[in-house]
Scaffold this motif. Structure first.
Motif, short mmCIF file in Angstrom:
data_model
loop_
_atom_site.label_atom_id
_atom_site.label_comp_id
_atom_site.label_asym_id
_atom_site.label_seq_id
_atom_site.Cartn_x
_atom_site.Cartn_y
_atom_site.Cartn_z
N CYS A 150 -38.81 24.69 18.71
CA CYS A 150 -38.81 23.22 18.77
C CYS A 150 -37.41 22.67 18.56
O CYS A 150 -36.99 21.73 19.24
N ILE A 151 -36.68 23.27 17.60
CA ILE A 151 -35.31 22.83 17.33
C ILE A 151 -34.43 23.08 18.56
O ILE A 151 -33.64 22.22 18.96
N PHE A 165 -35.26 20.62 21.31
CA PHE A 165 -34.70 19.31 20.98
C PHE A 165 -33.21 19.28 21.30
O PHE A 165 -32.71 18.33 21.92
N GLN A 166 -32.49 20.33 20.89
CA GLN A 166 -31.05 20.38 21.11
C GLN A 166 -30.70 20.41 22.60
O GLN A 166 -29.77 19.73 23.04
N THR A 175 -32.65 19.32 25.12
CA THR A 175 -33.03 18.03 25.72
C THR A 175 -32.03 16.95 25.35
O THR A 175 -31.65 16.11 26.17
N LYS A 176 -31.58 16.96 24.09
CA LYS A 176 -30.61 15.98 23.62
C LYS A 176 -29.30 16.13 24.38
O LYS A 176 -28.68 15.14 24.77
N THR A 227 -29.67 14.85 27.91
CA THR A 227 -29.67 13.38 27.87
C THR A 227 -28.25 12.85 27.70
O THR A 227 -27.85 11.88 28.35
N LYS A 230 -34.19 13.42 12.65
CA LYS A 230 -33.80 13.19 14.04
C LYS A 230 -34.86 13.70 15.02
O LYS A 230 -35.48 14.74 14.81
N SER A 231 -35.03 12.93 16.08
CA SER A 231 -35.97 13.27 17.15
C SER A 231 -35.55 12.47 18.37
O SER A 231 -34.76 11.52 18.28
N LEU A 232 -36.09 12.81 19.51
CA LEU A 232 -35.76 12.08 20.74
C LEU A 232 -36.27 10.64 20.66
O LEU A 232 -35.61 9.71 21.15
N THR A 233 -37.43 10.46 20.03
CA THR A 233 -37.97 9.10 19.87
C THR A 233 -37.06 8.27 18.97
O THR A 233 -36.80 7.09 19.25
N ASP A 255 -33.86 8.75 18.48
CA ASP A 255 -32.64 8.49 19.26
C ASP A 255 -32.84 7.31 20.20
O ASP A 255 -31.97 6.45 20.33
#
Length: 208
Positions: A7-8, A11-12, A14-15, A18, A185-188, A190
């Motif tokens: 998951c980490i 997230f990294q 995807t971030k 983005t 921290k999460s995409l939401t 952000d």
């Protein structure tokens, strides 16, 4: 444990994707205006239009790009202005009507235009769009022990502390906001910060 690590990592990744997409789009959108901004800066005062400042991100010192808003070699004049520093709650330096800031610099700062070149740092992977506020190396060494972990975080152009008072926040309160972001921290999260940043830029330029 493996699921958490996956998951980490997701997230990294995807971030980062983005960051690359938005920073690239931002640079393409804004680059036609850069020559005019640079010309205004150079007409108003001597020196380069874009400067590189030492900031800490991901545990190392990087060069952050900004449009110059102060007179050339402003850092050499700082020692003479230290007695006028209005900040006594930490290592920050701030005085009202700083004489080093140029006329065009005041406009660039008010509209946050001076920070647009930082999109280059995001594209290079040195900064993120959202993250803890990037501080000077001499400021980070004064972090209280409980906030030392922030030094290893990738700093951001905007972040939770930036949209909640920015440089007007007390030193420890700013670190508290950044620490909260780092732990949640999460995409939401952000996306919420990015939307609030856009709102402030459009309707309240003094709010970031």
């Amino acid at each position: 444990m493996t699921d958490i690590l996956n998951c980490i990592m997701l997230f990294q990744i995807t971030k980062r994707i983005t960051d690359v997409i938005i920073s690239t789009a931002g640079i393409i959108l804004l680059i036609p205006f850069y020559p005019f901004i640079a010309l205004a800066i150079k007409i108003n005062s001597k020196g380069p239009a874009i400067i590189k400042l030492d900031r800490v991100s991901s545990g190392k010192t990087i060069k952050v790009y900004k449009f110059r808003t102060m007179v050339k070699n402003a850092h050499l004049l700082k020692k003479n202005l230290i007695p006028l520093n209005e900040r006594s709650d930490g290592p920050f330096f701030k005085i009202k009507n700083d004489p080093r800031i140029t006329k065009i610099g005041k406009i660039l700062r008010k509209l946050r235009i001076d920070e647009f070149p930082q999109l280059i740092n995001v594209l290079k992977g040195e900064l993120s769009l959202v993250g803890p506020r990037p501080h000077e190396p001499e400021e980070t060494v004064l972090y209280p022990e409980k906030y030392k972990s922030l030094i290893s975080e990738k700093s951001g152009i905007t972040g939770l502390s930036q949209v909640n008072g920015a440089s007007g926040l007390p030193f420890l309160k700013e670190l508290e906001f950044d620490d909260y972001y780092a732990k949640h921290k999460s995409l939401t999260f952000d996306l919420k910060i990015l939307l609030k940043t856009i709102y402030i830029l459009l309707f309240d330029p003094t709010g970031v």
